[in-house]
Write a protein that holds these residues in place. Structure first.
Motif, PDB file in Angstrom:
ATOM      1  N   ASP A   8       0.836  -1.207   0.000  1.00 57.86           N
ATOM      2  CA  ASP A   8       0.000   0.000   0.000  1.00 57.86           C
ATOM      3  C   ASP A   8       0.868   1.253   0.000  1.00 57.86           C
ATOM      4  O   ASP A   8       0.589   2.221  -0.719  1.00 57.86           O
ATOM      5  N   LEU A   9       1.931   1.228   0.793  1.00 58.88           N
ATOM      6  CA  LEU A   9       2.843   2.367   0.845  1.00 58.88           C
ATOM      7  C   LEU A   9       3.530   2.574  -0.505  1.00 58.88           C
ATOM      8  O   LEU A   9       3.655   3.701  -0.981  1.00 58.88           O
ATOM      9  N   LYS A  10       3.934   1.473  -1.128  1.00 53.07           N
ATOM     10  CA  LYS A  10       4.579   1.552  -2.442  1.00 53.07           C
ATOM     11  C   LYS A  10       3.622   2.169  -3.465  1.00 53.07           C
ATOM     12  O   LYS A  10       4.001   3.046  -4.241  1.00 53.07           O
ATOM     13  N   ASN A  11       2.357   1.742  -3.446  1.00 52.36           N
ATOM     14  CA  ASN A  11       1.364   2.300  -4.363  1.00 52.36           C
ATOM     15  C   ASN A  11       1.115   3.777  -4.078  1.00 52.36           C
ATOM     16  O   ASN A  11       0.967   4.581  -4.994  1.00 52.36           O
ATOM     17  N   THR A  12       1.070   4.133  -2.795  1.00 52.77           N
ATOM     18  CA  THR A  12       0.870   5.529  -2.418  1.00 52.77           C
ATOM     19  C   THR A  12       2.044   6.380  -2.897  1.00 52.77           C
ATOM     20  O   THR A  12       1.855   7.477  -3.423  1.00 52.77           O
ATOM     21  N   MET A  13       3.255   5.855  -2.716  1.00 55.97           N
ATOM     22  CA  MET A  13       4.451   6.586  -3.154  1.00 55.97           C
ATOM     23  C   MET A  13       4.439   6.752  -4.676  1.00 55.97           C
ATOM     24  O   MET A  13       4.766   7.819  -5.183  1.00 55.97           O
ATOM     25  N   ALA A  14       4.049   5.711  -5.389  1.00 57.25           N
ATOM     26  CA  ALA A  14       3.988   5.787  -6.849  1.00 57.25           C
ATOM     27  C   ALA A  14       2.955   6.825  -7.265  1.00 57.25           C
ATOM     28  O   ALA A  14       3.206   7.633  -8.170  1.00 57.25           O
ATOM     29  N   SER A  15       1.800   6.846  -6.601  1.00 57.15           N
ATOM     30  CA  SER A  15       0.765   7.834  -6.906  1.00 57.15           C
ATOM     31  C   SER A  15       1.271   9.233  -6.615  1.00 57.15           C
ATOM     32  O   SER A  15       1.046  10.167  -7.391  1.00 57.15           O
ATOM     33  N   MET A  65       3.728  10.227  -9.279  1.00 56.07           N
ATOM     34  CA  MET A  65       3.012  10.559 -10.507  1.00 56.07           C
ATOM     35  C   MET A  65       2.367  11.939 -10.386  1.00 56.07           C
ATOM     36  O   MET A  65       2.428  12.752 -11.312  1.00 56.07           O
ATOM     37  N   LEU A  66       1.760  12.205  -9.249  1.00 62.41           N
ATOM     38  CA  LEU A  66       1.130  13.495  -9.003  1.00 62.41           C
ATOM     39  C   LEU A  66       2.171  14.610  -9.030  1.00 62.41           C
ATOM     40  O   LEU A  66       1.937  15.666  -9.630  1.00 62.41           O
ATOM     41  N   ASN A  67       3.329  14.389  -8.420  1.00 59.63           N
ATOM     42  CA  ASN A  67       4.389  15.400  -8.441  1.00 59.63           C
ATOM     43  C   ASN A  67       4.874  15.667  -9.862  1.00 59.63           C
ATOM     44  O   ASN A  67       5.124  16.820 -10.231  1.00 59.63           O
ATOM     45  N   ARG A  68       4.992  14.617 -10.673  1.00 61.47           N
ATOM     46  CA  ARG A  68       5.390  14.811 -12.079  1.00 61.47           C
ATOM     47  C   ARG A  68       4.333  15.617 -12.826  1.00 61.47           C
ATOM     48  O   ARG A  68       4.659  16.519 -13.602  1.00 61.47           O
ATOM     49  N   GLU A  69       3.069  15.299 -12.567  1.00 62.77           N
ATOM     50  CA  GLU A  69       1.976  16.036 -13.213  1.00 62.77           C
ATOM     51  C   GLU A  69       1.984  17.499 -12.774  1.00 62.77           C
ATOM     52  O   GLU A  69       1.790  18.402 -13.598  1.00 62.77           O
ATOM     53  N   ILE A  70       2.229  17.751 -11.501  1.00 65.12           N
ATOM     54  CA  ILE A  70       2.288  19.130 -10.998  1.00 65.12           C
ATOM     55  C   ILE A  70       3.437  19.875 -11.672  1.00 65.12           C
ATOM     56  O   ILE A  70       3.272  21.024 -12.116  1.00 65.12           O
TER      57      ILE A  70
END
Length: 185
Positions: free
Chosen positions: A65-72, A75-80
């Protein structure tokens, strides 16, 4: 003698049970350190069916779950970051457009559907003799007379331009400067 054997047996049994419990806990602790250092791909391999096994499964689920959260989050930081770059590019583009329109060697005037002037570039200011604060919000008829000196009726011109702008890409009509002189453009 029998007491000694019994005590020895109990001591060995206690040691064995202690090792049986403490070894998996040590493995969990070591795995937690590895995962805590940032290696979210590390898997704790434990096949036990008891509480420690359940704890290991829960720990692995938490890690996933932590790995998925970190990936999200990544991804969000790249989008920002991408949006920030796009916004900056848009700001630069808008600034260039504003500068081009403001300082063009042509009168550029914009008005709303009601005929109120909403933009009057620098060339229009010099050409017509008005300062922006004198014309902004005023009706376009301040520079477009109701009738040309040739007799052509201009009363419907502004509304027709609003309704059918494509008809007026190359329009020439008489206008009035602030000093009252009539000019063609």
């Amino acid at each position: 003698g029998m007491l000694f054997i019994l005590l020895l047996f109990m001591g060995l049994t206690a040691f064995y049970i202690s090792a049986l419990v403490s070894r998996p806990i040590k493995e969990l602790a070591a795995g937690a350190l590895i995962i805590g250092s940032g290696n979210l791909d590390y898997k704790i391999r434990m096949r036990r069916k008891d509480e420690i096994g359940k704890l290991a499964v829960s720990f692995e689920k938490m890690t996933n779950d932590l790995k998925n959260t970190m990936a999200s989050r990544d991804m969000l930081n790249r989008e920002i970051e991408e949006r920030k770059k796009t916004e900056e590019s848009l700001r630069r583009s808008e600034a260039k457009y504003r500068e081009l329109v403001q300082y063009a060697n042509s009168a550029i005037i914009r008005w709303d559907r009601d005929g109120r002037i909403t933009f009057f570039n620098e060339y229009a200011e010099k050409f017509f003799g008005y300062k922006p604060q004198e014309v902004m919000g005023q009706n376009i008829n301040i520079i477009v007379p109701p009738k040309e000196s040739t007799g052509r009726d201009l009363t419907g011109l502004i509304q027709d331009i609003v309704r059918n702008p494509e008809k007026y890409l190359y329009n020439v009509n008489e206008n009035i400067r602030k000093d009252g002189r009539r000019v063609w453009m």
